[in-house]
Design an enzyme around this catalytic site. Structure first.
Site, mmCIF file in Angstrom:
data_model
loop_
_atom_site.group_PDB
_atom_site.id
_atom_site.type_symbol
_atom_site.label_atom_id
_atom_site.label_comp_id
_atom_site.label_asym_id
_atom_site.label_seq_id
_atom_site.Cartn_x
_atom_site.Cartn_y
_atom_site.Cartn_z
ATOM 1 N N LEU A 76 0.808 -1.441 0.034
ATOM 2 C CA LEU A 76 0.114 -0.191 0.059
ATOM 3 C C LEU A 76 0.785 1.172 -0.049
ATOM 4 O O LEU A 76 0.381 2.375 0.232
ATOM 5 C CB LEU A 76 -0.878 -0.226 1.214
ATOM 6 N N CYS A 77 2.033 1.313 -0.109
ATOM 7 C CA CYS A 77 3.162 2.301 -0.348
ATOM 8 C C CYS A 77 2.596 2.965 -1.667
ATOM 9 O O CYS A 77 2.924 2.181 -2.617
ATOM 10 C CB CYS A 77 4.573 2.022 -0.079
ATOM 11 N N HIS A 78 2.921 4.296 -1.663
ATOM 12 C CA HIS A 78 2.921 4.992 -2.834
ATOM 13 C C HIS A 78 4.214 5.018 -3.430
ATOM 14 O O HIS A 78 5.187 5.192 -3.004
ATOM 15 C CB HIS A 78 2.570 6.472 -2.703
ATOM 16 N N MET A 114 8.861 4.572 5.389
ATOM 17 C CA MET A 114 8.727 3.179 4.702
ATOM 18 C C MET A 114 10.148 2.922 4.095
ATOM 19 O O MET A 114 10.600 1.819 4.060
ATOM 20 C CB MET A 114 7.387 2.491 4.110
ATOM 21 N N ASP A 129 23.256 -11.876 3.895
ATOM 22 C CA ASP A 129 23.527 -12.544 2.624
ATOM 23 C C ASP A 129 25.238 -12.843 2.195
ATOM 24 O O ASP A 129 25.511 -14.089 2.076
ATOM 25 C CB ASP A 129 22.749 -12.024 1.704
#
Length: 159
Positions: A76-78, A114, A129
């Site tokens: 739901l991030c723009h 975010m 990683d």
């Protein structure tokens, strides 16, 4: 602090917030994350003797890329036109960890929290990683928003 989840509509369904009518303001967010590891793993990173190359440089680039891709990862991030992304990595040998900080900025209608959180998180994941062949029990922790400025909710600074 608000007591309303803005991404949930009146019917209880998830939706993307409409920012059409919001004012364009300067917005900035800072976040951090830590990755804890054995002293020998951290020493390999710090000395540059890791067989995969410069761990910090790779993690920094990964964090920057992640900030730019946040809307592809968080439903739901723009999508945002970021004007600045910084990712800094600090070895803390006294704690056997790396502190990752991120900064995201833009002039826009919605915040960059975010993006900052994603940058710090993905930088930590990249360190994991790159080092997992040497150590599998590293711990990523304390991912949090440190500060945000701009927008309707104003200034926030973590204690």
């Amino acid at each position: 602090m608000s007591n309303v989840f803005t991404h949930i509509n009146a019917d209880g369904n998830a939706h993307m917030v409409d920012v059409t009518e919001k004012a364009v303001t300067e917005r900035e967010a800072r976040a951090e994350a830590f990755i804890e590891m054995a002293s020998t793993t951290l020493e390999m990173i710090m000395s540059g003797s890791h067989h995969k190359g410069d761990v910090f440089a790779t993690a920094r680039i990964a964090g920057i890329q992640a900030a730019k891709k946040t809307s592809d990862l968080i439903p739901l991030c723009h999508p945002l036109m970021l004007t600045k992304v910084e990712v800094e990595l600090e070895a803390q040998p006294e704690h056997n960890r790396v502190r990752i900080t991120s900064l995201c900025k833009l002039s826009g209608k919605t915040g960059v929290e975010m993006e900052a959180l994603t940058a710090a998180s993905v930088a930590a994941l990249t360190i994991y990683d790159m080092c997992k062949a040497v150590q599998k029990d590293m711990v990523i922790s304390q991912v949090r928003l440190l500060e945000k400025r701009g927008g309707k909710s104003g200034h926030f600074k973590a204690e």
